[in-house]
Structures are given as structure tokens and as C-alpha cells.
Design a protein around this motif. Structure first.
Motif, mmCIF file in Angstrom:
data_model
loop_
_atom_site.group_PDB
_atom_site.id
_atom_site.type_symbol
_atom_site.label_atom_id
_atom_site.label_comp_id
_atom_site.label_asym_id
_atom_site.label_seq_id
_atom_site.Cartn_x
_atom_site.Cartn_y
_atom_site.Cartn_z
ATOM 1 N N ILE A 74 43.148 -80.284 -79.860
ATOM 2 C CA ILE A 74 42.878 -80.940 -77.984
ATOM 3 C C ILE A 74 43.887 -79.679 -76.831
ATOM 4 C CG2 ILE A 74 42.586 -83.059 -78.743
ATOM 5 C CD1 ILE A 74 45.754 -83.636 -79.127
ATOM 6 N N LEU A 75 44.621 -78.790 -78.214
ATOM 7 C CA LEU A 75 45.612 -77.670 -77.604
ATOM 8 C C LEU A 75 44.976 -77.944 -75.951
ATOM 9 C CD1 LEU A 75 47.337 -75.829 -78.065
ATOM 10 C CD2 LEU A 75 46.201 -73.530 -78.730
ATOM 11 N N SER A 76 45.894 -77.503 -75.098
ATOM 12 C CA SER A 76 45.318 -77.121 -74.033
ATOM 13 C C SER A 76 46.384 -76.527 -73.033
ATOM 14 C CB SER A 76 45.812 -78.362 -73.101
ATOM 15 O OG SER A 76 46.945 -78.754 -72.859
ATOM 16 N N HIS A 77 47.541 -75.576 -73.989
ATOM 17 C CA HIS A 77 48.887 -74.738 -73.229
ATOM 18 C C HIS A 77 48.944 -73.660 -74.303
ATOM 19 C CE1 HIS A 77 52.021 -74.051 -70.420
ATOM 20 N NE2 HIS A 77 52.652 -73.273 -72.068
ATOM 21 N N LEU A 78 48.767 -72.823 -73.848
ATOM 22 C CA LEU A 78 49.152 -71.419 -75.033
ATOM 23 C C LEU A 78 49.545 -70.393 -74.194
ATOM 24 C CD1 LEU A 78 48.214 -70.888 -78.281
ATOM 25 C CD2 LEU A 78 46.532 -69.978 -78.113
ATOM 26 N N ASP A 79 50.440 -70.109 -74.862
ATOM 27 C CA ASP A 79 50.931 -68.477 -74.015
ATOM 28 C C ASP A 79 51.238 -68.017 -75.687
ATOM 29 O OD1 ASP A 79 52.903 -66.827 -73.373
ATOM 30 O OD2 ASP A 79 54.045 -68.174 -72.699
ATOM 31 N N LEU A 80 50.801 -67.093 -75.755
ATOM 32 C CA LEU A 80 50.968 -65.320 -76.367
ATOM 33 C C LEU A 80 51.144 -64.599 -75.543
ATOM 34 C CD1 LEU A 80 46.999 -66.457 -78.442
ATOM 35 C CD2 LEU A 80 49.567 -66.919 -78.572
ATOM 36 N N GLU A 81 52.112 -64.236 -74.559
ATOM 37 C CA GLU A 81 52.547 -62.908 -73.702
ATOM 38 C C GLU A 81 53.740 -62.522 -74.889
ATOM 39 O OE1 GLU A 81 55.321 -62.142 -69.896
ATOM 40 O OE2 GLU A 81 54.815 -64.021 -70.192
ATOM 41 N N GLY A 82 52.810 -61.305 -74.577
ATOM 42 C CA GLY A 82 53.701 -60.171 -75.379
ATOM 43 C C GLY A 82 53.203 -60.006 -77.008
ATOM 44 N N CYS A 83 52.493 -60.887 -77.945
ATOM 45 C CA CYS A 83 51.346 -61.090 -79.511
ATOM 46 C C CYS A 83 51.200 -60.684 -79.059
ATOM 47 C CB CYS A 83 51.503 -62.249 -79.273
ATOM 48 S SG CYS A 83 52.099 -63.573 -79.302
ATOM 49 N N THR A 84 51.929 -58.471 -79.781
ATOM 50 C CA THR A 84 50.793 -57.559 -79.250
ATOM 51 C C THR A 84 50.029 -57.292 -80.311
ATOM 52 O OG1 THR A 84 52.717 -56.326 -80.221
ATOM 53 C CG2 THR A 84 52.479 -56.476 -78.317
ATOM 54 N N HIS A 85 50.011 -57.940 -81.895
ATOM 55 C CA HIS A 85 48.647 -57.608 -82.077
ATOM 56 C C HIS A 85 47.191 -58.546 -82.319
ATOM 57 C CE1 HIS A 85 51.674 -55.373 -84.082
ATOM 58 N NE2 HIS A 85 51.946 -55.493 -84.590
ATOM 59 N N ILE A 86 47.696 -58.989 -81.485
ATOM 60 C CA ILE A 86 46.782 -60.334 -81.221
ATOM 61 C C ILE A 86 45.510 -59.685 -80.621
ATOM 62 C CG2 ILE A 86 45.587 -62.265 -80.152
ATOM 63 C CD1 ILE A 86 47.894 -62.513 -82.152
ATOM 64 N N THR A 87 43.900 -59.878 -81.483
ATOM 65 C CA THR A 87 43.309 -59.408 -80.502
ATOM 66 C C THR A 87 41.682 -60.645 -80.090
ATOM 67 O OG1 THR A 87 41.611 -59.460 -82.590
ATOM 68 C CG2 THR A 87 43.258 -57.577 -82.237
ATOM 69 N N ASP A 88 40.483 -59.322 -79.335
ATOM 70 C CA ASP A 88 39.679 -60.905 -78.912
ATOM 71 C C ASP A 88 39.511 -61.198 -80.062
ATOM 72 O OD1 ASP A 88 39.322 -58.773 -76.204
ATOM 73 O OD2 ASP A 88 38.138 -57.954 -77.664
ATOM 74 N N LYS A 89 39.340 -61.429 -81.212
ATOM 75 C CA LYS A 89 38.704 -61.939 -82.502
ATOM 76 C C LYS A 89 39.265 -63.095 -82.044
ATOM 77 C CE LYS A 89 38.183 -62.066 -87.870
ATOM 78 N NZ LYS A 89 38.881 -62.442 -88.749
ATOM 79 N N ALA A 90 40.567 -63.647 -81.962
ATOM 80 C CA ALA A 90 41.232 -63.901 -82.095
ATOM 81 C C ALA A 90 41.250 -65.810 -80.919
ATOM 82 C CB ALA A 90 43.287 -64.370 -82.499
ATOM 83 N N ILE A 91 40.982 -64.731 -79.775
ATOM 84 C CA ILE A 91 41.020 -64.980 -78.404
ATOM 85 C C ILE A 91 39.650 -65.854 -78.728
ATOM 86 C CG2 ILE A 91 41.445 -65.187 -75.684
ATOM 87 C CD1 ILE A 91 43.896 -65.151 -77.189
ATOM 88 N N LYS A 92 38.888 -65.481 -78.842
ATOM 89 C CA LYS A 92 37.782 -65.973 -79.341
ATOM 90 C C LYS A 92 37.485 -67.352 -79.886
ATOM 91 C CE LYS A 92 32.653 -65.479 -80.795
ATOM 92 N NZ LYS A 92 31.526 -64.410 -81.650
#
Length: 178
Positions: A36-54
Motif C-alpha cells: 500500500i506504499l503511496s510515497h517513495l523517495d529514492l533521490e540520489g540512490c545511485t545504484h538503483i536500476t530499472d529492475k527495482a522501479i519495475k
């Protein structure tokens, strides 16, 4: 972090901005454990790729706020997936994501017409074509930041002014063709 999300399935807001050691695995666990997550801030988390956001876009259908500023490893694939799965998205921040292009921003505008805030600062592939489509599709837009987008001209900005009557804030600094 994993122990927190494993025990907090009701979590709706997570701010991880600047946590530079986070990996896709951590974000995928958040997605699976916090549906039920509605708000996610990953600003500057430079190791994150398309896989995680998918995984976030598929597993968190209530997502309305997503900050991905400075994630240079994400590509148009992320925006494409958000356009397919994150239909409740109202706020998207993708500043300094230099792989984001017009094609998928247009798709996002078509899929998420309820966008209120779009921040695309320093996305140098964005042109008037996408800006016009955002203006056409996202009529509830209140905040639009395209500062540092060198391919945007008066033509695109004029469309935003015409089609977005609720606009309260616009950032145009360093748009060298204005």
C-alpha cells in the motif's frame, strides 16, 4: 531496512533519499512487503536500476509520489513501466536522469493524466514534443520543472501556459532556447 519493511506491511511512505548503498534487492523487498506504499523517495540512490522501479510500479498500485532524481541508471524502460502500472501517480521527480526521452514521457502523460507535479530538471533529451503532450494530457498540472532542459523552446512553454490552468509553479532556468 529489510527487518523494518518485513514487519510493517501497512507502511505508506518511505524516504530513502541519499541512501547511496541501497541496491535493487532492497527496493524489490520494499515493493513486495509494502503493497500500500503511496510515497517513495529514492533521490540520489545511485545504484538503483530499472529492475527495482519495475517491481515498485507493479507491486505498489497505490503509488502516487515517486522521486528518482539523480538515478542515472534508470532508462526509458522505467518510465514505460510506470506508464503501464502506476496509474495513480500524481508526482514524479526524474531530474538529472539523462536517459529519459520524449517517447516515454509522452507515454507517461497519456497513462497518468492526474499528474500534478512533474520535475524533469536537467533531462537533456526532453523537447517541445513531450512538453506539448504533457500540456495536452495533464491539465491538472500544478508544478512543472524543466529547468536545464536545453531543447525546450518558447513553443513548448506556451502550450503549458495555454493548457494547464491550474499551474502554480514553473521552473525554466537554464533552458537555453527560451
Amino acid at each position: 531496512l529489510i527487518s523494518i519493511v518485513n514487519n510493517c506491511a501497512g507502511m505508506t511512505r518511505i524516504d530513502l533519499g541519499g541512501c547511496v548503498k541501497l541496491t535493487d534487492h532492497s527496493i524489490e523487498m520494499i515493493a513486495r512487503c509494502c503493497p500500500i506504499l503511496s510515497h517513495l523517495d529514492l533521490e540520489g540512490c545511485t545504484h538503483i536500476t530499472d529492475k527495482a522501479i519495475k517491481e515498485i510500479s507493479v507491486s505498489c498500485p497505490k503509488l502516487s509520489f515517486l522521486a528518482l532524481n539523480g538515478l542515472n541508471k534508470i532508462t526509458d524502460k522505467t518510465i514505460k513501466q510506470l506508464g503501464k502500472s502506476s496509474l495513480n501517480l500524481e508526482h514524479i521527480f526524474v531530474s538529472e536522469c539523462d536517459k529519459i526521452s520524449d517517447k516515454y514521457l509522452i507515454r507517461l502523460a497519456h497513462s497518468c493524466p492526474n499528474l500534478i507535479s512533474i520535475v524533469l530538471s536537467s533531462c537533456d533529451k526532453i523537447t517541445d514534443k513531450a512538453v506539448k503532450e504533457v500540456a495536452q494530457r495533464c491539465v491538472n498540472l500544478q508544478t512543472f520543472a524543466i529547468n536545464g532542459c536545453p531543447k525546450v523552446t518558447d513553443e513548448g512553454v506556451r502550450e503549458i501556459a495555454r493548457k494547464c490552468p491550474k499551474l502554480l509553479r514553473i521552473r525554466l532556468g537554464k533552458c537555453t532556447k527560451l
